[in-house]
Design an enzyme around this catalytic site. Structure first.
Site, PDB file in Angstrom:
ATOM      1  N   LEU A 367       9.031 -15.122  -4.263  1.00 61.86           N
ATOM      2  CA  LEU A 367       9.997 -15.539  -3.242  1.00 61.86           C
ATOM      3  C   LEU A 367       9.754 -14.827  -1.924  1.00 61.86           C
ATOM      4  O   LEU A 367      10.085 -15.351  -0.864  1.00 61.86           O
ATOM      5  CB  LEU A 367      11.427 -15.243  -3.729  1.00 61.86           C
ATOM      6  CG  LEU A 367      11.873 -15.971  -5.002  1.00 61.86           C
ATOM      7  CD1 LEU A 367      13.248 -15.477  -5.424  1.00 61.86           C
ATOM      8  CD2 LEU A 367      11.883 -17.474  -4.786  1.00 61.86           C
ATOM      9  N   GLY A 368       9.224 -13.631  -1.986  1.00 62.02           N
ATOM     10  CA  GLY A 368       8.977 -12.873  -0.762  1.00 62.02           C
ATOM     11  C   GLY A 368       8.351 -11.539  -1.081  1.00 62.02           C
ATOM     12  O   GLY A 368       8.397 -11.049  -2.216  1.00 62.02           O
ATOM     13  N   GLY A 371       7.819  -4.100   2.090  1.00 66.67           N
ATOM     14  CA  GLY A 371       7.178  -2.800   1.988  1.00 66.67           C
ATOM     15  C   GLY A 371       7.438  -2.125   0.655  1.00 66.67           C
ATOM     16  O   GLY A 371       6.614  -1.362   0.163  1.00 66.67           O
ATOM     17  N   GLY A 373       8.464  -3.823  -2.372  1.00 64.48           N
ATOM     18  CA  GLY A 373       8.070  -4.567  -3.550  1.00 64.48           C
ATOM     19  C   GLY A 373       7.993  -6.056  -3.297  1.00 64.48           C
ATOM     20  O   GLY A 373       8.166  -6.545  -2.177  1.00 64.48           O
ATOM     21  N   LYS A 389      13.013  -8.058  -8.356  1.00 65.43           N
ATOM     22  CA  LYS A 389      12.266  -7.262  -7.392  1.00 65.43           C
ATOM     23  C   LYS A 389      11.422  -6.248  -8.145  1.00 65.43           C
ATOM     24  O   LYS A 389      11.942  -5.416  -8.891  1.00 65.43           O
ATOM     25  CB  LYS A 389      13.228  -6.553  -6.441  1.00 65.43           C
ATOM     26  CG  LYS A 389      12.543  -5.793  -5.307  1.00 65.43           C
ATOM     27  CD  LYS A 389      13.606  -5.217  -4.384  1.00 65.43           C
ATOM     28  CE  LYS A 389      13.003  -4.473  -3.212  1.00 65.43           C
ATOM     29  NZ  LYS A 389      14.040  -3.902  -2.332  1.00 65.43           N
ATOM     30  N   ASP A 487      18.901  -0.805   7.752  1.00 64.58           N
ATOM     31  CA  ASP A 487      17.805  -1.750   7.995  1.00 64.58           C
ATOM     32  C   ASP A 487      18.349  -3.171   8.115  1.00 64.58           C
ATOM     33  O   ASP A 487      17.858  -4.107   7.475  1.00 64.58           O
ATOM     34  CB  ASP A 487      16.772  -1.664   6.863  1.00 64.58           C
ATOM     35  CG  ASP A 487      15.426  -2.261   7.279  1.00 64.58           C
ATOM     36  OD1 ASP A 487      15.207  -2.425   8.494  1.00 64.58           O
ATOM     37  OD2 ASP A 487      14.612  -2.564   6.395  1.00 64.58           O
TER      38      ASP A 487
END
Length: 689
Positions: A367-368, A371, A373, A389, A487
């Site tokens: 899915l993506g 940095g 995982g 993840k 973040d």
């Protein structure tokens, strides 16, 4: 039933060669054996000249072949002249004698024996390191008396402690306890104490080696005596003068309690109390004890056997070298087998994980990536779709962020924060399992416009901003401990099937104490979203999250990326570009098409003004997330009101105060001149961390 106590001492006892070749241990014409017990001088059997003094007189029962020591009224099990402390040791301990010593019992026992043992005035002492003081009986506290007033020796049993019961056989406290014995004592008297006044209790000294082989934690064996080791010395030994002692290779030392004893130095054998004293060993004939590697290395010189040291050393060197190479070879083979087995186990483990986890993180399920995982789409046994993840590498930094995310998300319960469903820490790298958010990230909708990501209307953007603000407000103010995300960016904001916002990625988040105003850390964040004040001071506050949220608001308004090389160098940073456009009344020139066509321009200007306040260089002058949330909710409520063009014109013409508002370059992003104001928004050029 009585137990026979004929156990051999194991500390440094030297095996005897043939009787004819061994040095004499007793006086001439005196018996040197009683049954299986050797009787060395100064002990002796028979006439007075067979023993040194009445202390050492041995009586041998010819019917039972048992030896008795009348001076202390005990049966003798073994006598030893002296022992080295270890193999090839040059340090020797005093002579030892193993005897049977009576058990002391309380008045409640059938065979009561309340008398202690007193051997004071004799040359015999209870050995400290060969014996232990033992107490047997439930909840029994026994202490030795008659010692130095500053010394207390005793132990206590406990029959109600299940943990001690599980260690039966060790005499570690359940029904049986033990402790060490002081040096140089000759009297054993005890005091019994117990919570069970009517129970039978026992106390005694016992040889440690015998005690380790005997289970006393259950019912006490039917014993009247136990083996005890005594040290003996000859305090007034005057058979040889000083010169003779040296000539006969006899040495002496003192015990810790000051008693003198004699022994033969290592390499010599014999009885130091008899003539001719200690003699050099016949190292060639006595193969069990010789120091020559091979009998061929022994040389007979005028009837005296000696070792050829040169040959011996050469052979020893060859043996050592060969042994060393052999050990190295074995170590290499062991290491090679370890690597092979480890590799094989790793393959088996991968197969196991593959079988358990299904498609083993198929590339098509990604899915993506980030940095920390990679996020995969997966399915649980119950059919639920989840996002998994997976940590990229087994790196301490990444692992710390993964664990931090578990800790943070376990404290959060909010509809606009991604839910952590579980984690798996037993795999090679940790895995986090989240609820699956189906519609991708806000970044994709704003900056990757295609048929997969339809355009977001103004109402959708306003609602998304309000939901993000609500979640951050919850983190800052309503969580059990205030949480700073650290973040916030459009790629960390997910959209579900109804385009509701969900904040994700809490790997770098921090919980802070209620009375804390900031956390001081290494600067971490994403270029374009990073609070300049945090960048300069390394102190992250809740207003640092506010700054990042302000950048997300600008993205929603303009559809522009936080950093873009297509803009002029002065305006590559979206924050600078936006603030300059506001000041120059060019806001509607940079708005996204879905925003610029909004009928109510007041809403757009209200959001733009809110974003400008979020970007103030002075963090204290930025609004809180609660204020931002309330203001966004207010804009939503009045969204049906027609635009007020007078107010619109006022906001456009509003001049920014140099101290209370964010200060920017006086030049346009289209111009090349630079400003000298110290409050100019810094154009950071660091990479994303």
């Amino acid at each position: 039933m009585r137990i026979a106590f004929f156990l051999l001492l194991t500390y440094g006892l030297v095996e005897e060669a043939s009787v004819a070749a061994s040095p004499a241990i007793a006086q001439p014409k005196c018996k040197n054996m009683c049954g299986d017990v050797k009787i060395p001088y100064p002990f002796g059997i028979g006439p007075a000249d067979c023993y040194m003094s009445n202390w050492f007189k041995i009586v041998c029962n010819n019917v039972t072949d048992k030896a008795f020591l009348p001076s202390i009224n005990m049966e003798v099990l073994e006598i030893n002249i002296s022992d080295p402390y270890g193999t090839n040791s040059y340090y020797f301990e005093p002579g030892l004698i193993r005897v049977k010593m009576p058990i002391i019992s309380s008045s409640n026992c059938i065979n009561q024996s309340t008398n202690g043992v007193d051997i004071s005035g004799t040359p015999f002492f209870f050995s400290s390191y060969r014996n232990n003081f033992v107490s047997v009986g439930c909840d029994n506290l026994v202490t030795m008396n008659g010692l130095d007033p500053m010394v207390v020796v005793g132990c206590k049993t406990n029959c109600s402690n299940q943990k001690l019961k599980d260690k039966q056989g060790t005499c570690s406290g359940f029904n049986c306890c033990q402790t060490t014995v002081p040096y140089g004592i000759q009297v054993l008297n005890v005091d019994f104490g117990s919570t069970h006044r009517n129970s039978c209790k026992h106390a005694f000294l016992a040889e440690t080696q015998w005690l380790n082989k005997t289970d006393l934690s259950n019912d006490f064996p039917d014993l009247d005596y136990v083996p005890v080791v005594l040290e003996w010395t000859v305090p007034n030994f005057t058979a040889f003068d000083f010169k003779e002692i040296r000539a006969r290779h006899i040495y002496w030392d003192y015990t810790s309690y000051g008693a003198k004893y004699y022994y033969c130095l290592y390499g010599y054998e014999g009885n130091p109390y008899l003539s001719p004293g200690c003699q050099d060993r016949n190292e060639c004939e006595d193969q069990k004890r010789n120091r020559c590697p091979d009998k061929a290395d022994c040389e007979n010189t005028e009837g005296s056997y000696t070792c050829n040291r040169r040959k011996s050393r050469l052979k020893i060197a060859i043996i050592v070298i060969c042994t060393s190479f052999g050990v190295l070879f074995l170590l290499f083979i062991t290491w090679w087998l370890y690597k092979v087995i480890k590799k094989r186990n790793k393959i088996k483990l991968k197969k196991k994980f593959f079988k358990r986890n299904g498609d083993h993180f198929n590339e098509n399920r990604i899915l993506g990536k980030g940095g920390q995982g990679t996020v995969y789409k997966g399915m649980l046994i119950d059919g639920r779709i989840v996002a998994i993840k997976k940590c990229n590498t087994v790196d301490e930094g990444n692992l710390e962020q993964f664990i931090n995310e578990i800790i943070i998300l376990s404290q959060i319960n909010h509809r606009n924060v991604v839910k952590l469903l579980g984690c798996c820490l037993e795999t090679e790298v940790p895995l986090l399992v989240y609820e699956f958010i189906s519609n991708g990230t806000l970044f994709q909708y704003l900056h990757e416009k295609n048929e997969d990501f339809p355009l977001l209307t103004w109402d959708m953007r306003l609602r998304i901003a309000t939901e993000i603000a609500g979640a951050l407000s919850y983190l800052h103010s309503a969580a059990s401990l205030p949480i700073y995300h650290r973040d916030i960016k459009s790629s960390n904001i997910l959209l579900d099937e109804k385009y509701r916002a969900k904040i994700a990625d809490f790997g770098t988040s921090r919980s802070v104490a209620v009375d804390q105003t900031h956390v001081t850390t290494l600067v971490y964040g994403t270029f374009g979203y990073l609070d300049p004040e945090y960048f300069q001071t390394s102190q992250f506050t809740e207003k640092s999250d506010v700054y990042s949220f302000g950048v997300v608001l600008i993205e929603l308004l303009t559809g522009e990326k936080p950093v873009s090389s297509t803009r002029s160098p002065e305006c590559r940073n979206l924050s600078t570009y936006f603030v300059l456009s506001l000041k120059e009344n060019r806001l509607f020139d940079i708005l996204d098409t879905q925003v610029s066509k909004v009928g109510n321009k007041d809403e757009v200007m209200a959001i733009a003004n809110l974003a400008k306040r979020c970007l103030h260089l002075n963090g204290r002058k930025r609004p809180t997330m609660i204020e931002i949330m309330m203001e966004l909710e207010g804009v939503q409520k009045v969204s049906s009101i027609q635009p007020n063009f007078e107010e619109l014109e006022y906001i456009r013409n509003e001049e920014m105060e140099p101290k209370d508002e964010i200060s920017i370059s006086e030049s346009s992003c289209l111009e090349s001149s630079t400003a000298s104001s110290s409050d100019v928004l810094p154009l950071l050029s660091i990479k994303s961390i």
